[in-house]
Every structure is written in C-alpha cells, then in structure tokens.
Design a protein around this motif. Sequence first.
Motif, PDB file in Angstrom:
ATOM      1  N   GLN A 175     -34.792  55.947  42.192  1.00  0.00           N
ATOM      2  CA  GLN A 175     -35.172  57.274  41.700  1.00  0.00           C
ATOM      3  C   GLN A 175     -36.546  57.691  42.210  1.00  0.00           C
ATOM      4  OE1 GLN A 175     -34.268  54.584  39.987  1.00  0.00           O
ATOM      5  NE2 GLN A 175     -33.233  55.078  38.057  1.00  0.00           N
ATOM      6  N   PHE A 176     -37.262  56.747  42.779  1.00  0.00           N
ATOM      7  CA  PHE A 176     -38.631  56.963  43.248  1.00  0.00           C
ATOM      8  C   PHE A 176     -38.697  57.109  44.764  1.00  0.00           C
ATOM      9  CE2 PHE A 176     -37.453  52.649  42.164  1.00  0.00           C
ATOM     10  CZ  PHE A 176     -37.493  52.018  43.391  1.00  0.00           C
ATOM     11  N   SER A 221     -36.449  61.105  40.195  1.00  0.00           N
ATOM     12  CA  SER A 221     -37.265  61.426  39.026  1.00  0.00           C
ATOM     13  C   SER A 221     -37.883  62.811  39.176  1.00  0.00           C
ATOM     14  CB  SER A 221     -38.371  60.383  38.844  1.00  0.00           C
ATOM     15  OG  SER A 221     -37.825  59.119  38.553  1.00  0.00           O
ATOM     16  N   THR A 251     -31.360  55.599  26.818  1.00  0.00           N
ATOM     17  CA  THR A 251     -31.248  56.691  27.779  1.00  0.00           C
ATOM     18  C   THR A 251     -30.258  57.739  27.278  1.00  0.00           C
ATOM     19  OG1 THR A 251     -31.854  55.387  29.714  1.00  0.00           O
ATOM     20  CG2 THR A 251     -30.398  57.254  30.091  1.00  0.00           C
ATOM     21  N   PRO A 298     -33.446  59.460  31.488  1.00  0.00           N
ATOM     22  CA  PRO A 298     -33.984  58.117  31.288  1.00  0.00           C
ATOM     23  C   PRO A 298     -34.984  58.040  30.140  1.00  0.00           C
ATOM     24  CG  PRO A 298     -33.919  58.671  33.611  1.00  0.00           C
ATOM     25  CD  PRO A 298     -33.628  59.926  32.864  1.00  0.00           C
ATOM     26  N   TYR A 317     -40.723  64.086  33.281  1.00  0.00           N
ATOM     27  CA  TYR A 317     -40.404  63.058  32.302  1.00  0.00           C
ATOM     28  C   TYR A 317     -38.958  63.179  31.838  1.00  0.00           C
ATOM     29  CZ  TYR A 317     -45.468  62.571  32.073  1.00  0.00           C
ATOM     30  OH  TYR A 317     -46.792  62.377  32.399  1.00  0.00           O
ATOM     31  N   ASN A 318     -38.254  62.021  31.756  1.00  0.00           N
ATOM     32  CA  ASN A 318     -36.910  61.946  31.187  1.00  0.00           C
ATOM     33  C   ASN A 318     -35.916  62.883  31.850  1.00  0.00           C
ATOM     34  OD1 ASN A 318     -38.838  61.894  28.262  1.00  0.00           O
ATOM     35  ND2 ASN A 318     -37.802  60.076  29.053  1.00  0.00           N
ATOM     36  N   ASN A 319     -36.050  63.059  33.159  1.00  0.00           N
ATOM     37  CA  ASN A 319     -35.110  63.948  33.839  1.00  0.00           C
ATOM     38  C   ASN A 319     -34.948  63.505  35.288  1.00  0.00           C
ATOM     39  OD1 ASN A 319     -33.315  66.021  34.122  1.00  0.00           O
ATOM     40  ND2 ASN A 319     -34.770  67.677  33.757  1.00  0.00           N
ATOM     41  N   LEU A 320     -33.781  63.806  35.839  1.00  0.00           N
ATOM     42  CA  LEU A 320     -33.471  63.519  37.234  1.00  0.00           C
ATOM     43  C   LEU A 320     -32.925  64.781  37.882  1.00  0.00           C
ATOM     44  CD1 LEU A 320     -31.536  60.149  36.686  1.00  0.00           C
ATOM     45  CD2 LEU A 320     -33.878  60.364  37.527  1.00  0.00           C
TER      46      LEU A 320
END
Length: 279
Positions: free
Chosen positions: A138-139, A168, A209, A202, A171-174
């Motif tokens: 994701q990075f 990513s 999650t 995430p 925060y907490n999203n893709l």
Amino acid sequence: MKPFQVGDVTFGDGRLAIIAGPCVIESLDHALMMATECASRARDAGLGFIYKSSFDKANRSSIKSFRGLGMEAGLDVLRQVKDKIGVPVLTDVHDVSQVQAVAEVADILQIPAFLSRQTDLVTEAARSGRVVNVKKGQFLAPNDARNIVEKARDAGCERLLLTERGVSFGYNNLVVDMRSFAIMREFGAPIVFDVTHSLQLPGGLGHATGGQSEYIEPLARAGVAAGVDAVFMEVHECPERAPSDGPNALPLERMQSLLTMLRDINQLVWSGPTKQPKA
C-alpha cells in the motif's frame, strides 16, 4: 508477456481468472463448502478459478483477533480442498521458514502486501518452483513493482503475478489508481486486481479493519475494463459472521451476477486479433 498455466487456469492471454475464497481458513467443512460454491459460480461464468484462503493472518489489527488454524492444520485443509474439489489453491507465506512446506501443497505462494519488499522472502518463494503472487504494498507506487519483478526473476521465477490492492490515501483509506494496471503490465507479469482488499478501511474500526463492500461491483468492473488478467476477491456466505475481513468481503449470493458481468466486459476488452486490451 508469456502466458502460463496453474492447473487448468491460464494467466496472461486475455482469459480472465478468478482468485476467490474466505479471508482465513475457518474449518475443513467451511473450506470445502466455499470452494465448491465459488468454483461452481466461476465455472458457470466460464472463468478459470483458484481457491484462496490463509492459514494465518499475521497482520491482524488486534492481538485478540482470530488469525487462523495455523500452518499445519491449514495446509491439511488446503490439501483436502485440492483433492476433493479439484481446484488449484493459493495461500500466504509470511516467513522464509514457511516456504518449503507451503510449496508442497499450494499451487500459488502469495507474498502479502506488507512484505512485498522483503527480499529474502520474495527470492525464497521464487526458488520454490511454484507460481508466486506478490501483492504490491500500500506504500509503493506502481513503478516500484519493477524491483519486485527483478528480484523474483533473478531467483529464477518466470511464473509471477503482480497484484494491485490499493494505495494508502490519508488515514484509514485506500485508493486504486487505474493507471497502475497498465504501468505494471509493462514489467511482463500478469496483473491481478484485489478488489476487496482495495475497499478495506485499514484500522477503521479501531480494533479491526473496516470496509466498503457496497463498492465491490463497480470497482471490479473498472479493473476488468482496464485489462487486468485476474480478479482477486474475498468471498463469504455470511460476511457479518466472518472472523476476518467481513466488512469488505463479497457476499456469496452476489458472486454469480458479478462474475457474469466481468466475463462479458473482459471479452469486450480483449476482442480482436491482437489479443491486447483496447485503450
């Protein structure tokens, strides 16, 4: 790109393959049931099918979360799925020490996204003789996947899959950049779209999650329209009771109509004598 076979499933020649199953192995009976149901739906849609489930989810959010049956029991379940249902199987490896034992059972060894830069793990899996599926972290940017391919090929692996599972985005999203499919295809490996993990949030539930399964169908359609070689999806007959990744899993009852739609889109995209996705 040179196509290759995994059992009776072809990757890389314009035929769409489906990699599907519950996130984690829950029991032998559940695995046999899910493999039977998912394989039947893929067969009815005329699509190749690989059964996916993990014997251990090593990166759960909470120490209290269910991780799976463990390697020995989990591999026994996957072996019985292969023998009784007659489908190839895919599962994760998290450590170099697991590769040899898992390669004796699994047709495809999967490198989880968080481990996609672990050189020793990638090369050990590449030397196993099995197909290797690496999920792009994701990075990582799509171009960074070139290094993964070079590591695997340097270790002698020519049957390699690359998977997009979102990047990513705050925060907490893709988010999925549809350009990534075309970029990674240039590296010569078939491309898989992990649509359900791309819809994770995430850590979004604090102790676990979250996910947005309501967007699976439109995102999957977009990925196939972009020319991917396979779609990866976590499927469960009752996602609200799934011990792992329930919020982003596809309910089994929605699988057949989605596969039929994806088949038709894939045929349109790959039509013509060149066997290349149309821009």
